[in-house]
Design a protein around this motif. Structure first.
Motif: not given
Length: 414
Positions: A324-348
């Protein structure tokens, strides 16, 4: 002739002096009678079981702090218990001379060729204090001690339960706890409120499970386990559904193809499986992502948000490994993630981390340490250091980690 005469006299004089000195030396009393040789042990030796010794007791036998740490590490490597003198002798921290000194007092068989189990010499086992039937899953360390186990043994029993996933499941699994001898198990067995065998692995487990109609596309971990699957099997099924099938089973054949569902098990489940497919004529409602928790968002919902399959699968996989994630910034560490969409995701999307499992460095299960992305590279060191230094501050000091690594690890510590 005179010269020859004086040389003989001088030679005789030197000889007399030598003989006189030798006589005085031999007349001296033995000055070594008061010399005492000190053994390495600081306590009188008596019979002992090396499985019951703590750090201080090993040190009293003459071992240094580092040697004791090595002994405990070796003990962990062989399964947590010494079962013979031959096995103990192989520990590199115990020198041959020291082993020979201790050997007559060690309450272990010479080897395991005859019995294959631990059978101490002159065994003295106390009768356990048992007042009634009980479920060992609900017993605290204090209660195990009241029954007749030592503090160390009680801790080992609880650690074994945690290793099994928090439950002993059956008498068969309970018996596998290395700290419980055959004699003690026979005393405990009539009082245990557990099935004889694990019903999830038993051929006749159908009588134990009450099946009901279900949709495999909405079942969570608890739902699959209620059908008789283990925790690991459940993870495989959900991963197969969310990643391989892009979020849903489309037919019975999709369920049947999952390799952890045996042919026999599928035939049992088949009458109860009802897959509700969305109607083509009805328009599918859009997901309100402002209400979807990032720790439960599905593969299908991530695709709906706009992530491609590779990014969505990476996010789900990384979240599962972390627990499980503890903070949203961990999602941006995900390998192969689309950073732009990931930032939009964690903002919503919101994030609820209250269900994320956390431990201390001292009680974290070994399997968890070795599999967690933040701990696995330091797992062996943590396991080794906490045996001889059960102090978290000292362990951090010994690990010598970069500040950013330590910060990440502390996200999952109490």
């Amino acid at each position: 002739m005179k010269k020859d005469y004086y040389q003989k006299v001088a030679f005789l004089g030197v000889l007399l002096i030598i003989l006189s000195g030798f006589q005085k030396y031999t007349d001296k009393k033995d000055n070594f009678t008061d010399v005492r040789f000190i053994t390495e042990s600081t306590v009188p030796l008596s019979e002992f079981d090396p499985n019951d010794l703590d750090v201080k007791q090993w040190q009293k036998l003459g071992f240094s702090e580092k040697q004791v740490a090595a002994i405990f590490h070796y003990k962990e490597l062989i399964g947590g218990k010494f079962i013979s003198k031959t096995q103990l002798k192989k520990c590199y921290a115990i020198k041959a001379e020291k082993f020979e000194e201790l050997s007559p007092y060690i309450l272990l068989p010479e080897n395991t060729q005859k019995t294959g189990i631990y059978t101490p010499k002159n065994p003295v086992e106390k009768t356990l204090n048992l007042s009634g039937k009980f479920n060992p899953d609900h017993i605290s360390a204090d209660r195990w001690i009241q029954m007749g186990f030592t503090e160390k043994q009680a801790e080992a029993i609880l650690k074994y339960k945690k290793y099994l996933g928090g439950s002993f499941v059956s008498k068969e699994k309970f018996k596998g706890c290395f700290i419980i001898s055959e004699k003690k198990y026979h005393q405990l067995e009539p009082y245990l409120l557990l099935p004889d065998k694990d019903v999830t692995n038993s051929s006749n487990h159908t009588t134990k499970i009450q099946y009901h109609t279900f949709d495999p596309n909405i079942l969570d971990m608890d739902g699959w386990q209620s059908l008789g699957f283990s925790q690991n099997q459940t993870k495989v099924i959900i991963n197969y559904r969310d990643r391989n099938l892009k979020g849903s089973f489309k037919s019975l054949e999709d369920v049947q193809k999952c390799f952890v569902i045996s042919a026999e098990k599928f035939e049992e489940l088949k009458p109860y499986i009802k897959i509700a497919l969305p109607s083509i004529s009805t328009k599918q409602e859009k997901t309100d992502f402002s209400k979807i928790d990032l720790n439960v968002i599905t593969f299908k919902q991530l695709l709906e948000f706009g992530l491609d399959e590779r990014s969505a699968a990476s996010l789900i996989g990384f979240r599962r490994k972390l627990g499980g994630f503890v903070n949203k910034q961990q999602i941006l560490e995900t390998y192969n993630i689309d950073k732009e969409l990931a930032e939009k995701l964690i903002s919503i999307c919101p994030l609820n981390a209250s269900e994320v499992q956390k431990y201390t460095l001292l009680d974290a299960p070994e399997e968890w340490l070795k599999n967690h992305p933040y701990f696995k590279y330091s797992a062996d060191k943590i396991i080794f250091y906490r045996v001889s230094n059960p102090d978290e501050k000292k362990i951090w000091k010994f690990l010598k980690l970069k500040p950013e690594y330590e910060t990440r690890m502390k996200l999952y510590l109490k």
